[in-house]
Scaffold this active site. Structure first.
Site, PDB file in Angstrom:
ATOM      1  N   SER A  38       0.823  -1.199   0.000  1.00  0.00           N
ATOM      2  CA  SER A  38       0.000   0.000   0.000  1.00  0.00           C
ATOM      3  C   SER A  38       0.863   1.258   0.000  1.00  0.00           C
ATOM      4  CB  SER A  38      -0.971  -0.052   1.190  1.00  0.00           C
ATOM      5  OG  SER A  38      -1.990   0.894   1.067  1.00  0.00           O
ATOM      6  N   ASN A  89      -0.653  -4.688  -3.225  1.00  0.00           N
ATOM      7  CA  ASN A  89      -1.792  -3.777  -3.119  1.00  0.00           C
ATOM      8  C   ASN A  89      -1.348  -2.344  -3.389  1.00  0.00           C
ATOM      9  OD1 ASN A  89      -2.109  -6.140  -0.981  1.00  0.00           O
ATOM     10  ND2 ASN A  89      -4.137  -5.648  -1.796  1.00  0.00           N
ATOM     11  N   HIS A 113      -7.603  -5.911   0.644  1.00  0.00           N
ATOM     12  CA  HIS A 113      -6.404  -5.073   0.763  1.00  0.00           C
ATOM     13  C   HIS A 113      -5.326  -5.668   1.662  1.00  0.00           C
ATOM     14  CE1 HIS A 113      -4.324  -1.327   0.091  1.00  0.00           C
ATOM     15  NE2 HIS A 113      -4.150  -1.155   1.384  1.00  0.00           N
TER      16      HIS A 113
END
Length: 264
Positions: free
Chosen positions: A97, A121, A242
């Site tokens: 992320s 992700n 996620h």
């Protein structure tokens, strides 16, 4: 109960762990609101064959806050300094992320320091609608009056709310420093276009992995980055969102172990 891993600190105040010792070095960077413990399954398994270094983002876990503006370039500069302080040389980097955006920044600004790169992700060229939504969340978070449970609805499927992964992530979100979270989220919200055009020049083996149910770090983003990269491959984990490294730890760890064997 959250089991805290024992950390060391660099001279500048970055908290990290150093596990294993054999094989190539793999540096792990977590996402906004998390800390080193979010990589637990990967640290445990991959340290058997590799030297694993995982770092707490600035203002997260036990790391000192970021100095300067909360934009992505300053997080990338911070991360490069951590690598320098630890005298690591060229390394394999895996980021999740926000960590994926930082890893992208390293690929763009210091490709000679990468042996391989993995984005879990990761974000790539958000739509206008998605950018407006994430920037609105950043504006709310900076006020300090934000809902710490709100990300859980995006990151986990309804049938995962009783899982150990869900409990761990919720615990980490409850504990994160509000100002450190706000700074990182601002960089995350505004950082998807900083280095997004770097991929055609990247020659390092590159893995782009996400869950097929991740509405913000979509499979299409992973596939587009892989296509743009000279030695890139996409991996889509079915049935996950996620926090895929925690909800599908065996699949993700196996994908990373395989990636660590790739050559340019």
């Amino acid at each position: 109960m959250l089991q805290t891993l024992q950390r060391s600190k660099t001279p500048s105040g970055a908290a990290y762990i150093d596990r294993g010792g054999g094989g190539e070095i793999l540096v792990l960077i977590h996402g906004v609101g998390m800390r080193i413990e979010a990589w637990g399954p990967q640290i445990e398994q991959l340290s058997m064959r590799h030297r694993i270094i995982a770092v707490d983002l600035p203002g997260h876990g036990f790391s000192a806050p970021l100095k300067g503006r909360p934009d992505l370039s300053n997080f990338v500069t911070w991360f490069g300094a951590v690598i320098d302080e630890l005298e690591l040389g060229a390394v394999n980097i895996a980021g999740h992320s926000m960590g994926a955006l930082i890893a992208t920044g390293m690929a763009a600004t210091a490709p000679e320091r990468l042996s391989r790169i993995a984005l879990l992700n990761g974000i790539y060229k958000r739509t206008t609608e998605a950018r407006q939504a994430v920037e609105a969340r950043a504006d709310e978070i900076v006020t300090g009056a934000f809902d710490r449970d709100a990300p859980l609805g995006r990151w986990f499927a309804p049938d995962e709310v009783n899982s150990d992964a869900y409990r761990l992530v919720r615990n980490l979100l409850q504990q994160v420093d509000a100002s450190g979270y706000a700074a990182a989220y601002r960089a995350f919200a505004t950082g998807d276009t900083f280095y997004c055009d770097c991929w055609p020049a990247v020659t390092s083996p590159a893995l782009f992995l996400t869950g097929d149910g991740d509405a913000n770090s979509t499979p299409e983003m992973a596939q587009d980055m892989a296509k743009a990269t000279q030695n890139g491959r996409a991996a889509i984990i079915k049935g996950h969102r996620h926090m895929v490294n925690l909800t599908a730890p065996d699949e993700v760890t196996a994908a990373l172990a395989n990636w660590l064997t790739w050559t340019a």
